[in-house]
Each structure stands twice: as C-alpha cells, then as structure tokens.
Design a protein around this motif. Structure first.
Motif, PDB file in Angstrom:
ATOM      1  N   SER A 132       1.806   6.226  -1.691  1.00 33.54           N
ATOM      2  CA  SER A 132       3.248   5.737  -1.696  1.00 33.54           C
ATOM      3  C   SER A 132       4.366   6.757  -2.009  1.00 33.54           C
ATOM      4  CB  SER A 132       3.549   4.496  -2.383  1.00 33.54           C
ATOM      5  OG  SER A 132       2.638   3.251  -1.799  1.00 33.54           O
ATOM      6  N   SER A 166       5.645   2.955   1.972  1.00 38.43           N
ATOM      7  CA  SER A 166       4.328   3.275   2.439  1.00 38.43           C
ATOM      8  C   SER A 166       4.233   4.497   3.264  1.00 38.43           C
ATOM      9  CB  SER A 166       3.454   2.144   2.773  1.00 38.43           C
ATOM     10  OG  SER A 166       4.229   1.539   3.709  1.00 38.43           O
ATOM     11  N   ASP A 167       5.259   4.741   4.010  1.00 37.49           N
ATOM     12  CA  ASP A 167       5.430   5.663   5.059  1.00 37.49           C
ATOM     13  C   ASP A 167       6.697   6.539   5.419  1.00 37.49           C
ATOM     14  OD1 ASP A 167       7.586   3.841   5.642  1.00 37.49           O
ATOM     15  OD2 ASP A 167       6.823   2.885   7.410  1.00 37.49           O
TER      16      ASP A 167
END
Length: 262
Positions: free
Chosen positions: A214, A236-237
């Motif tokens: 993360s 998370s992205d």
C-alpha cells in the motif's frame, strides 16, 4: 557561520543488534536524506550551495565500506533546488533494481513564487537523467514533496498545492503523479481521489510504501482554520485513497512541521 549537518546512521546487524554512528555530511551538505537497500547499502542525498539556489548531491556506501563513494550532482539545471527552511530539501526513494529516485522543491522565477517548480530525476550507477517538472497546472508549491517506489517498477510523487482557482489553504489538495515503468513516464498531476481539501501549506508530507504494497502518506490537514491534524492516507493503487486522522491538534497557526515513517 557554517551550519554543521550530521548523519545519524543505524546499522542493523544479523544478530538484530543496532550500531549507531554519528558523522559529518560530505561536503558540509545540508538537509541529508537516506534510503537503505536490503543489502545494507546506504544511499544519501544532500544540498550544497546557497539556500535559495542549491545543488543536490548524491553518494552511496556499502555496508562494509569505510568511506562514501565520490559524490555526483543530481540536478541538471544548476542551482535549481530550494533549501530555505527545513522541509524543502530533496527526498529519495529506491525502486526496482536499486534505482534511485529523487524529488525536490525547485527555485521559482523572481517575482513568481506561486509557480515554483517541483522537480524529479532518476539515476542508476551514479548517473542521473535530466530533471523534469512534475507539478504542471498547480500553484503555490510550499511544504516539501515526497516520493515512494516499489521493487516492481511503480513510482509515486506526492505533494500538496492549489489549482489556479484556489484562494486559501482550505482549497489546497494532495496531488500525485504515478509511474508504472520506473519513472520513464508519469501520469499527469491529479488530486488524490477521496482526500478532502484543506492542507497546512508550510508543513511537509511523507509518502512511503507499506509492507503489504500500500502507498501511505502522512500530512497535516487544514480541515478548519483552527485545526491542524496529522492525517494518514492509504491507497492500494496510488489513485484512490482513504483518510484517517491520527493526531488532532486544535491550533490556529501553521506549525511548519514535517512527518516521517518509522
């Protein structure tokens, strides 16, 4: 009068013991920042020259080495780094294959402080590419930016600024540039999705990768005129974020603080 800048290095040994050493920054450098590879190699960036027109120097040292490698200059435009204050120096991250990524607050044109540039360069084997501007379309770069990278080639440049129509600290936003190819190309600057407006302008932020992959970012928000809360962003992205206040602080002032991961 010269300012003495020292490094405090923590060398973790196999037996989980820790040796602490204190030493002078090479070239009497200012605002040192380090990143440590898994093999124990220490990578170091620091600033030299005038605070309002500095250069960024890079060196490294293997765990068993007795001295730092010969320093090289990171910035391709001379005297283009801002060292005024304690939160605007260069920031470093290590990515895939140990590639070094550096971001720093640039020196704006005289009379145009609102348009100060945010610069980025990447290097490998001690050589750095020409610096690039990362904050097009935003204004009032102030508190220092940050950078994070993964061993899979992702790189994230994070900073706070205002859009051209922004008029106060309540309008400031967290911005991010994302790269999936080790910094060869980046997305256009975009506000971090899910993060409310309001950032303490002179306080720096800190972006770093968690063990689960993360992207985490610590910053001081300005949710109200008399509120300055340390806030954690999690993604998370690197695109959509959740926000959580870690330490509320009711104060009607900018404390000009920094944040750091441990």
């Amino acid at each position: 009068m010269k300012t003495l800048c020292v490094l405090v290095l923590f060398l973790c040994l196999q037996a989980a013991a820790t040796e602490v050493t204190v030493e002078r920054v090479p070239e009497d450098g200012l605002q040192p920042q380090v990143a440590v590879q898994v093999d124990g190699t220490v990578h170091l960036v620091y600033l030299t020259g005038k605070p309002d027109g500095a250069d960024i120097r890079y060196t490294h040292r293997a765990l068993a080495a007795a001295a730092w490698a010969a320093p090289v200059t990171v910035n391709s435009i001379r005297h283009s780094a801002m060292a005024i204050g304690t939160i605007r120096g260069a920031q470093i991250a290590l990515g895939k294959g140990g590639r070094v990524h550096v971001v720093w607050n640039g020196v704006g044109k005289k009379g145009e402080p609102a348009g100060a540039p945010l610069y980025y360069s990447r290097g490998l084997a001690g050589k750095f590419e020409p610096q690039r501007t990362m904050n097009e379309g935003t204004l009032h770069l102030d508190g220092g930016a940050s950078i994070a990278a993964t061993d899979k080639g992702a790189v994230f440049v994070v900073w706070h600024a205002a859009l051209p129509e922004g008029k106060s600290e309540a309008d400031r936003l967290i911005f991010i540039n994302r790269s999936a190819d080790e910094g060869v190309t980046f997305s256009s600057p975009a506000p971090a999705k899910g993060v409310p407006a309001g950032v303490c302008p002179c306080c720096s932020l800190n972006a770093f990768m968690a063990s689960d992959g993360s992207l985490l970012t610590l910053y001081r928000n300005a949710s109200a005129k008399a509120q300055r809360d340390i806030t954690l962003l999690t993604s998370s992205d690197g695109e959509a974020f959740t926000s959580r206040v870690l330490d509320p602080w009711p104060i009607a002032a900018c404390p000009m603080s920094s944040a750091s991961s441990g």
